[in-house]
Design a protein around this motif. Structure first.
Motif, PDB file in Angstrom:
ATOM      1  N   SER A   1       0.908   3.236  -3.429  1.00 52.50           N
ATOM      2  CA  SER A   1      -0.176   4.182  -3.166  1.00 52.50           C
ATOM      3  C   SER A   1      -1.533   3.508  -3.404  1.00 52.50           C
ATOM      4  CB  SER A   1      -0.031   5.425  -4.055  1.00 52.50           C
ATOM      5  OG  SER A   1      -0.920   6.432  -3.630  1.00 52.50           O
ATOM      6  N   ASP A   2      -1.695   2.342  -2.774  1.00 53.61           N
ATOM      7  CA  ASP A   2      -2.920   1.544  -2.914  1.00 53.61           C
ATOM      8  C   ASP A   2      -3.782   1.761  -1.672  1.00 53.61           C
ATOM      9  OD1 ASP A   2      -4.873  -0.483  -2.989  1.00 53.61           O
ATOM     10  OD2 ASP A   2      -3.558  -1.805  -4.149  1.00 53.61           O
ATOM     11  N   VAL A   3      -4.762   2.629  -1.794  1.00 53.26           N
ATOM     12  CA  VAL A   3      -5.564   2.985  -0.625  1.00 53.26           C
ATOM     13  C   VAL A   3      -6.448   1.830  -0.175  1.00 53.26           C
ATOM     14  CG1 VAL A   3      -7.545   3.959  -1.860  1.00 53.26           C
ATOM     15  CG2 VAL A   3      -6.919   4.866   0.385  1.00 53.26           C
TER      16      VAL A   3
ATOM     17  N   SER B   1       0.340   2.040   6.835  1.00 57.76           N
ATOM     18  CA  SER B   1      -0.851   2.115   5.988  1.00 57.76           C
ATOM     19  C   SER B   1      -1.560   3.459   6.130  1.00 57.76           C
ATOM     20  CB  SER B   1      -1.817   0.989   6.335  1.00 57.76           C
ATOM     21  OG  SER B   1      -1.229  -0.269   6.068  1.00 57.76           O
TER      22      SER B   1
ATOM     23  N   ARG C   1      -1.763  10.237   2.292  1.00 59.12           N
ATOM     24  CA  ARG C   1      -1.158  10.904   1.130  1.00 59.12           C
ATOM     25  C   ARG C   1      -1.806  10.519  -0.199  1.00 59.12           C
ATOM     26  NH1 ARG C   1       3.805  13.395   2.178  1.00 59.12           N
ATOM     27  NH2 ARG C   1       3.583  14.168   0.049  1.00 59.12           N
ATOM     28  N   PHE C   2      -2.713   9.538  -0.190  1.00 56.98           N
ATOM     29  CA  PHE C   2      -3.363   9.116  -1.425  1.00 56.98           C
ATOM     30  C   PHE C   2      -4.072  10.297  -2.095  1.00 56.98           C
ATOM     31  CE2 PHE C   2      -7.095   7.517  -3.711  1.00 56.98           C
ATOM     32  CZ  PHE C   2      -6.511   6.582  -4.537  1.00 56.98           C
ATOM     33  N   PRO C   3      -3.987  10.422  -3.407  1.00 56.47           N
ATOM     34  CA  PRO C   3      -3.437   9.491  -4.404  1.00 56.47           C
ATOM     35  C   PRO C   3      -1.939   9.647  -4.647  1.00 56.47           C
ATOM     36  CG  PRO C   3      -4.439  11.337  -5.523  1.00 56.47           C
ATOM     37  CD  PRO C   3      -4.677  11.569  -4.045  1.00 56.47           C
ATOM     38  N   ASP C   4      -1.304  10.585  -3.949  1.00 56.07           N
ATOM     39  CA  ASP C   4       0.146  10.734  -4.097  1.00 56.07           C
ATOM     40  C   ASP C   4       0.861   9.628  -3.342  1.00 56.07           C
ATOM     41  OD1 ASP C   4      -0.186  13.094  -5.549  1.00 56.07           O
ATOM     42  OD2 ASP C   4      -0.276  14.300  -3.713  1.00 56.07           O
ATOM     43  N   LYS C   5       2.100   9.384  -3.710  1.00 53.43           N
ATOM     44  CA  LYS C   5       2.926   8.466  -2.944  1.00 53.43           C
ATOM     45  C   LYS C   5       3.499   9.195  -1.737  1.00 53.43           C
ATOM     46  CE  LYS C   5       3.906   5.153  -6.550  1.00 53.43           C
ATOM     47  NZ  LYS C   5       4.898   4.288  -7.217  1.00 53.43           N
TER      48      LYS C   5
ATOM     49  N   ALA D   1       0.833  -1.207   0.000  1.00 50.51           N
ATOM     50  CA  ALA D   1       0.000   0.000   0.000  1.00 50.51           C
ATOM     51  C   ALA D   1       0.866   1.254   0.000  1.00 50.51           C
ATOM     52  CB  ALA D   1      -0.925   0.000   1.212  1.00 50.51           C
TER      53      ALA D   1
ATOM     54  N   ALA E   1       0.030   5.924   3.930  1.00 49.70           N
ATOM     55  CA  ALA E   1      -0.373   5.720   2.534  1.00 49.70           C
ATOM     56  C   ALA E   1      -1.771   6.276   2.287  1.00 49.70           C
ATOM     57  CB  ALA E   1      -0.320   4.231   2.191  1.00 49.70           C
ATOM     58  N   ARG E   2      -2.665   6.058   3.225  1.00 51.58           N
ATOM     59  CA  ARG E   2      -4.038   6.554   3.070  1.00 51.58           C
ATOM     60  C   ARG E   2      -4.066   8.079   3.128  1.00 51.58           C
ATOM     61  NH1 ARG E   2      -8.627   5.050   7.447  1.00 51.58           N
ATOM     62  NH2 ARG E   2      -7.235   6.327   8.727  1.00 51.58           N
TER      63      ARG E   2
END
Length: 217
Positions: free
Chosen positions: A37-39, A101, A107-111, A33, A104-105
């Motif tokens: 960048s996999d929310v 995680s 900053r989504f959709p950015d890495k 994730a 990642a959530r």
């Protein structure tokens, strides 16, 4: 009564392995994730963390019941007490997967980190996944060679962790303040995940050999 006690000790070991398996799945999803960048994966890790927490609470309750009812001594006592400490470290490892995680959530959709650090974090994440899988095997088999391998992998994580700090503190770093904070936090989460695995490996090695290796701290 002795046979019942030994069965309970086996159940403690089995539950530790089950929790370690959950943690290994968690860190695998968390690092993917983070790096991709996999929310959706990030949300899965966050949603599944209570399962790890509940499993550790149940194990702790079993261990405390064994202590109260069986009053173990010598090596049996060390096994039960070590199980309590190991479960605490596994629970924390699950929390660290969740923290990764959450970044990642957030900053989504950015890495989460700039391009210049992505290969470093990909390598660090792969090492954490490898360590988690080896830890599961170690808890299942008590193969002390795996404990040594975990320590070696942790050294690699430590070196990558230091390289992240060197990067963000260097003159060539062009990241924004939020990039600096996120990179240092993420690096610390990965590093602490591996450290907890080493602490568990040290306890298992001690139980298997009776040798408390101070260099494994």
């Amino acid at each position: 009564m002795r046979e019942v006690f030994q069965q309970e000790l086996r159940e403690v070991q089995d539950r530790l392995v089950e929790i370690a398996e959950l943690v290994a799945i968690s860190i695998d999803k968390a690092t993917r994730a983070f790096n991709e960048s996999d929310v959706s994966l990030a949300e899965e890790v966050i949603a599944e963390d209570p399962r790890i927490d509940q499993a550790t609470v149940a194990l702790d309750e079993l261990a405390i019941t064994i202590l109260a009812r069986q009053q173990p001594v010598a090596r049996d006592l060390r096994i039960v007490v070590s199980a309590l400490r190991i479960s605490a470290s596994l629970e924390r490892m699950g929390d660290l997967s969740t923290h990764i995680s959450q970044l990642a959530r957030y900053r989504f959709p950015d890495k989460v980190v700039p391009k210049s650090l992505r290969s470093t974090f990909a390598e660090m994440g792969a090492l954490d996944v490898e360590i988690a899988n080896k830890l599961t095997s170690l808890l299942r088999s008590e193969d002390v060679q795996l404990a040594e391998e975990i320590r070696n992998e942790d050294d690699k994580v430590d070196a990558l962790h230091l390289s992240v700090f060197d990067k963000v503190l260097g003159e060539k770093w062009k990241g924004e303040a939020v990039d600096t904070v996120d990179a240092t936090l993420a690096s610390r989460y990965h590093e602490r995940f591996a450290d907890h695995a080493v602490a568990i490996a040290k306890m298992v090695q001690y139980l298997a050999t009776g040798d408390w290796d101070q260099s494994a701290a």
